[in-house]
Scaffold this active site. Sequence first.
Site, PDB file in Angstrom:
ATOM      1  N   VAL A  15       0.935  -0.824   0.042  1.00 23.78           N
ATOM      2  CA  VAL A  15       0.097  -0.084   0.137  1.00 23.78           C
ATOM      3  C   VAL A  15       0.736   1.414  -0.543  1.00 23.78           C
ATOM      4  O   VAL A  15       0.885   2.286  -0.408  1.00 23.78           O
ATOM      5  CB  VAL A  15      -1.417  -0.051   1.356  1.00 23.78           C
ATOM      6  CG1 VAL A  15      -1.845   1.284   0.921  1.00 23.78           C
ATOM      7  CG2 VAL A  15      -2.346  -1.009   1.445  1.00 23.78           C
ATOM      8  N   LYS A  39       0.611  -2.704   9.201  1.00 24.14           N
ATOM      9  CA  LYS A  39       2.075  -1.884   9.331  1.00 24.14           C
ATOM     10  C   LYS A  39       2.857  -3.037   9.856  1.00 24.14           C
ATOM     11  O   LYS A  39       3.071  -3.513  10.769  1.00 24.14           O
ATOM     12  CB  LYS A  39       1.782  -0.543  10.216  1.00 24.14           C
ATOM     13  CG  LYS A  39       3.030   0.053  10.130  1.00 24.14           C
ATOM     14  CD  LYS A  39       2.517   1.207  11.074  1.00 24.14           C
ATOM     15  CE  LYS A  39       1.610   2.425  10.388  1.00 24.14           C
ATOM     16  NZ  LYS A  39       1.527   3.514  11.277  1.00 24.14           N
ATOM     17  N   ASP A 131       0.473  16.002  12.588  1.00 26.34           N
ATOM     18  CA  ASP A 131       0.894  15.949  11.403  1.00 26.34           C
ATOM     19  C   ASP A 131       0.270  15.667  10.131  1.00 26.34           C
ATOM     20  O   ASP A 131      -0.016  15.112   9.728  1.00 26.34           O
ATOM     21  CB  ASP A 131       1.857  14.585  10.951  1.00 26.34           C
ATOM     22  CG  ASP A 131       2.654  14.158   9.661  1.00 26.34           C
ATOM     23  OD1 ASP A 131       2.982  15.398   8.897  1.00 26.34           O
ATOM     24  OD2 ASP A 131       3.244  13.100   9.553  1.00 26.34           O
TER      25      ASP A 131
END
Length: 1037
Positions: A15, A39, A131
């Site tokens: 991804v 992840k 962020d």
Amino acid sequence: MEVVGDFEYCKRDLVGHGAFAVVFRGRHRQKTDWEVAIKSINKKNLSKSQILLGKEIKILKELQHENIVALYDVQELPNSVFLVMEYCNGGDLADYLQAKGTLSEDTIRVFLHQIAAAMRILHSKGIIHRDLKPQNILLSYANRRKSNVSGIRIKIADFGFARYLHSNTMAATLCGSPMYMAPEVIMSQHYDAKADLWSIGTVIYQCLVGKPPFQANSPQDLRMFYEKNRSLMPSIPRETSPYLANLLLGLLQRNQKDRMDFEAFFSHPFLEQVPVKKSCPVPVPVYSGPVPGSSCSSSPSCRFASPPSLPDMQHIQEENLSSPPLGPPNYLQVSKDSASNSSKNSSCDTDDFVLVPHNISSDHSYDMPMGTTARRASNEFFMCGGQCQPTVSPHSETAPIPVPTQVRNYQRIEQNLISTASSGTNPHGSPRSAVVRRSNTSPMGFLRVGSCSPVPGDTVQTGGRRLSTGSSRPYSPSPLVGTIPEQFSQCCCGHPQGHEARSRHSSGSPVPQTQAPQSLLLGARLQSAPTLTDIYQNKQKLRKQHSDPVCPSHAGAGYSYSPQPSRPGSLGTSPTKHTGSSPRNSDWFFKTPLPTIIGSPTKTTAPFKIPKTQASSNLLALVTRHGPAESQSKDGNDPRECSHCLSVQGSERHRSEQQQSKAVFGRSVSTGKLSEQQVKAPLGGHQGSTDSLNTERPMDVAPAGACGVMLALPAGTAASARAVLFTVGSPPHSATAPTCTHMVLRTRTTSVGSSSSGGSLCSASGRVCVGSPPGPGLGSSPPGAEGAPSLRYVPYGASPPSLEGLITFEAPELPEETLMEREHTDTLRHLNMMLMFTECVLDLTAVRGGNPELCTSAVSLYQIQESVVVDQISQLSKDWGRVEQLVLYMKAAQLLAASLHLAKAQVKSGKLSPSMAVKQVVKNLNERYKFCITMCKKLTEKLNRFFSDKQRFIDEINSVTAEKLIYNCAVEMVQSAALDEMFQQTEDIVYRYHKAALLLEGLSKILQDPTDVENVHKYKCSIERRLSALCCSTATV
């Protein structure tokens, strides 16, 4: 398939990847229709990111909200840590904006509602994200297929930089992406949760306009821009609704105290505003009349055309720019279709559009009132054009009936019809269709009945974002911060009428210059003081504006209020860029904030005219800017001749000197982009002395490694005269060859003295040179270079082969430094040491350009060939190698600049005399400095995409320091030398030990921590002991 607890994934389903992890798409092992994002974090990187990982896991476990990415599971394996998270099938907001260009206010409101809901829970728990950017705002479609805006679920992701911030506390860590950072964050000031509000404001602005509000070439430029401008005013389009404009102005406040707080954000009227419920467009009876030669399929598939691809758009733009004008634009021409197919056009995908039919013949056109100012494109991009077959309508014989609730607007349109009835017709004879956005003030619409496919003449010209017909503001890329807003005369035109003309005529015909009143051109653009490097770039952009328009030629008043630069490809890349003699270019050189290491080549300018700026603070800003001396002259002339033209003191005498020197000297092309006029040695001799580096001499212009330069013969001297040079002693070793033999040969003389200007750098040992040079002047042979073929060394005491011609007896003379003060010799020793140290550092950069073994190891690790993962890791390895090279070059440039500044200060204070040795070492320092700057610029250009795509690497890059790299290289050099010594491979062991010791000695001079200095000193002493042992063993043998 790789198994992670109850989930599995395939390594090919990549991804994306970030600074610390790689993300794959996976699924549940039993419930295969349950997709997840996995992840993967390598434990090798975990030591650097363990704190971030722990915070991300803790925050995600605590936050359970539909607008925040969910964390399902955490699995730790021997080599990796896996986070199993919610998979968002719509990509991120950055991809969505890339496809859509801009969004309508209604779409922005839908997205912002969900972002605010996520921020509400973050704010309630005292968490700041730090962020927020389009890449971290994910989109998820509820039914696994792309639908309209109402079916999109927004998810806030990537809490690696998030942290808990208790009330009344401030943080001071640099986190996030520069373009979306709040000014207080990028300026390293204390900040609070309001930093997230600034990031949300930049995201909203990008959704509305297509670009962030404030941009720059680098984070340092953006920081300088924020520091220079105390008040910031983003350029908000005029057609923006008052509520949204107020929201943006409240969020984008430079001072966090003036910025809108969270309570005001959550209760802002823009979020609470209820959008007007859209109904299907009402068909308007039209004038009857056949359109000859019209034919079009009525299939629904061709009704909504997809946006053209980038190559198609480039082809369209070329055609449009070269095509002649097609006549006056036909605004809102209505087709002659019937209203019987209205239900087919009332799709939910047309929420943000008003479809205009071809109901009026081609000789009628009218302008839209200001009240119906069109707005930006949103969900889909619809284009219809061409000639459609009319259908007989039962109302075709009647007069047009006003649309309900729009009687006044319709009357005004009818008046415009009458006033513009005499306007020109379309040369092609085909009515045009257009797609016009509804405005907040006038949701009027016409029904577009039937369908047709677009024709080339109707294609809308776009460049980087989607332009729906009726958009009141064309796309143009954001200007670099610090640039001067230019006034366009060919891309924009203003209309004094009360209506805003909307043309989508894709012709590239120029607009008369008188049509652009300056009062409209300045508009509401952000005007800031230009940086010095941008002046030259703006000059190039001004040259190209009139021949490279980026918006349709017939632009309304909405186009003229916001002048902006053209497209990004033309920023500073004009083929006309050259080094000219204009005052602007000269001003750039003399006013640049970068450290001007060497002064003007003429004596009229005071030497050492160096701005008092810290070299280290300017290095990164320097390598990201383009100097005007970037391209060399095409006729083969050296840039150093061209640079003289830039001097303010340039004159005809100066040019004639250049021509003479060009004919005499074989000069090499400089690799640096700094003007050689700035690089000429400013350490001139004493006042009145002719022995100065400001004069053209062979030592100054001879390229490294080149043979000596021969001076022209003076009149009356025989070219065939044989020259003999007597000196006392033995011939010098090749490694210690004289750096200068700039000696003027005299006729036969018994004088023992020396009139040589270069004798101070000659070897103290005497020698006899016999040869037949073409002239009475001997050139210089730089270190390591062989002398002229006509010269040969003769030992002292032997008779020369021939004593005919000119004979010079050259007695050995003491170096100038022998009679100098200790401060002079210490400074000179330090300069030479720093020169050798930086040369060793530059040697290290050659081996830091990327590790090819990493790709091979990755292939064996993943057991796949040519996979996406391996390709990305290989490219990442190359880019990371370039990052290390850039760090080393920047460190070397910093040290060289500091050494040059030291030499300048010492000469000014009288502690350092401008002897020949000093001038030579300064010249060498300056040449290395230019080389480092050139390499920094090249590497920065190669890494631009790497830095822009890998914003999460910013903290990792900050951890890469030149001191660590130099120390590791020195240790590896000693280890490899010791290993070779053990296996009796002793060819260059001493050289490598010496080089490692030199690196450590230089490192000890730049380190700040006393403990580090002590450790480096101990290591260096051990290397020196080993060297002495090797020397003793060699002497014994």
